[in-house]
Design a protein around this motif. Structure first.
Motif, PDB file in Angstrom:
ATOM      1  N   THR A 104       0.841  -1.200   0.000  1.00  0.00           N
ATOM      2  CA  THR A 104       0.000   0.000   0.000  1.00  0.00           C
ATOM      3  C   THR A 104       0.874   1.248   0.000  1.00  0.00           C
ATOM      4  O   THR A 104       1.708   1.434   0.889  1.00  0.00           O
ATOM      5  N   ASP A 107      -1.161   5.359   2.038  1.00  0.00           N
ATOM      6  CA  ASP A 107      -1.643   5.466   3.413  1.00  0.00           C
ATOM      7  C   ASP A 107      -0.642   6.316   4.190  1.00  0.00           C
ATOM      8  O   ASP A 107       0.494   5.894   4.399  1.00  0.00           O
ATOM      9  N   GLU A 109      -0.159   7.087   7.296  1.00  0.00           N
ATOM     10  CA  GLU A 109       0.403   6.500   8.509  1.00  0.00           C
ATOM     11  C   GLU A 109       1.431   5.415   8.162  1.00  0.00           C
ATOM     12  O   GLU A 109       2.512   5.362   8.756  1.00  0.00           O
ATOM     13  N   VAL A 110       1.092   4.577   7.194  1.00  0.00           N
ATOM     14  CA  VAL A 110       2.017   3.530   6.773  1.00  0.00           C
ATOM     15  C   VAL A 110       3.275   4.145   6.160  1.00  0.00           C
ATOM     16  O   VAL A 110       4.400   3.714   6.440  1.00  0.00           O
ATOM     17  N   ARG A 113       5.559   5.609   8.827  1.00  0.00           N
ATOM     18  CA  ARG A 113       6.303   4.556   9.524  1.00  0.00           C
ATOM     19  C   ARG A 113       7.433   4.028   8.631  1.00  0.00           C
ATOM     20  O   ARG A 113       8.557   3.805   9.101  1.00  0.00           O
ATOM     21  N   GLU A 169      -5.136  -9.528   5.102  1.00  0.00           N
ATOM     22  CA  GLU A 169      -4.495  -8.248   4.830  1.00  0.00           C
ATOM     23  C   GLU A 169      -3.787  -7.744   6.088  1.00  0.00           C
ATOM     24  O   GLU A 169      -4.048  -8.206   7.199  1.00  0.00           O
ATOM     25  N   ASN A 170      -2.886  -6.805   5.914  1.00  0.00           N
ATOM     26  CA  ASN A 170      -2.196  -6.180   7.038  1.00  0.00           C
ATOM     27  C   ASN A 170      -1.939  -4.726   6.669  1.00  0.00           C
ATOM     28  O   ASN A 170      -2.155  -4.333   5.519  1.00  0.00           O
ATOM     29  N   PRO A 171      -1.509  -3.886   7.592  1.00  0.00           N
ATOM     30  CA  PRO A 171      -1.386  -2.455   7.292  1.00  0.00           C
ATOM     31  C   PRO A 171      -0.510  -2.145   6.086  1.00  0.00           C
ATOM     32  O   PRO A 171      -0.784  -1.190   5.350  1.00  0.00           O
ATOM     33  N   SER A 172       0.534  -2.935   5.855  1.00  0.00           N
ATOM     34  CA  SER A 172       1.419  -2.665   4.726  1.00  0.00           C
ATOM     35  C   SER A 172       0.905  -3.244   3.417  1.00  0.00           C
ATOM     36  O   SER A 172       1.389  -2.871   2.333  1.00  0.00           O
ATOM     37  N   HIS A 173      -0.047  -4.157   3.496  1.00  0.00           N
ATOM     38  CA  HIS A 173      -0.593  -4.823   2.304  1.00  0.00           C
ATOM     39  C   HIS A 173      -2.113  -4.867   2.459  1.00  0.00           C
ATOM     40  O   HIS A 173      -2.684  -5.890   2.808  1.00  0.00           O
ATOM     41  N   GLN A 174      -2.738  -3.739   2.169  1.00  0.00           N
ATOM     42  CA  GLN A 174      -4.164  -3.591   2.436  1.00  0.00           C
ATOM     43  C   GLN A 174      -5.010  -4.061   1.254  1.00  0.00           C
ATOM     44  O   GLN A 174      -4.633  -3.909   0.095  1.00  0.00           O
TER      45      GLN A 174
END
Length: 220
Positions: A104, A107, A109-110, A113, A169-174
């Motif tokens: 992603t 994003d 926030e991502v 980070r 899914e996870n925050p880095s791969h939405q």
């Protein structure tokens, strides 16, 4: 000569390599068993920009190592950027494009980070910002994604594209990144998803993933 597949592993300025992503989990061996010629090189470590990686892989595509026929190109996670850029800049060398576990890129926030992580590992602010800039995917414009699926006449139809999501899914791969790619490239097909190979929960998904990749490359 067997059909050729070029696997480009994920990661962004970190210790991820082809061994961790493709060889260790058994993906290369599985594809070779299916009758495919597989090339899975390491990406440039600590590249100063996406262009450096495109030049490196572009040289590989034009070297003859992968044979004379267009290859199936698989980009994983952040390497989806590399794969798309190669498909745009070396269209005659790419026969099929698979974007697996797309990272992603839009994003805040991502990205914040990821930027902190890049700076902690020694990247300059300019390098970090250059790597993270983009739209749906880092380092790629949405217009470039749209161009990949455009029909250019019976002599050159749109590039066959597959999109393979991270499941779960996870925050880095939405999931929304997969949905956006499918909207931008209406001819793209969604393939059965899995965790990314470096994750500890990937093992039970290996055989299905290998079968999915082999089928997409024409050896299923």
């Amino acid at each position: 000569m067997a059909a050729s597949v070029l696997l480009v592993h994920g990661g962004l300025w970190d210790g991820t390599d082809a061994e961790m992503f493709w060889h260790g989990p058994g993906i290369v061996a599985g594809l070779e068993k299916a009758g495919l010629t597989v090339v899975a090189p390491d990406r440039v470590r600590r590249a100063v920009g996406w262009g450096q990686e495109i030049a490196e892989f572009g040289g590989l595509l034009t070297s003859g190592v992968l044979g004379a026929e267009p290859v199936t190109l698989v980009g994983a996670s952040n390497a989806c950027t590399v794969a798309v850029r190669l498909a745009v800049e070396y269209p005659e060398a790419i026969g099929r494009l698979l974007l697996a576990w797309p990272a992603t890129g839009d994003d805040p926030e991502v990205s914040a980070r990821a930027r902190r992580g890049l700076l902690e590992r020694g990247a300059s602010g300019a390098v970090a910002d250059g790597l993270l800039a983009g739209e749906t995917l880092r380092g790629v414009t949405d217009a470039q994604l749209v161009s990949l699926g455009e029909y250019r006449g019976p002599w050159r139809p749109g590039l066959p594209v597959g999109v393979l999501p991270s499941v779960p899914e996870n925050p880095s791969h939405q999931r929304r990144t997969v949905d956006a790619l499918l909207r931008l490239m209406p001819s793209a097909v969604e393939l059965p998803g899995s965790p990314e190979p470096p994750r500890p929960d990937f093992g039970p998904h290996r055989d299905r993933l290998v079968a999915t990749l082999a089928a997409f490359a024409g050896r299923g």
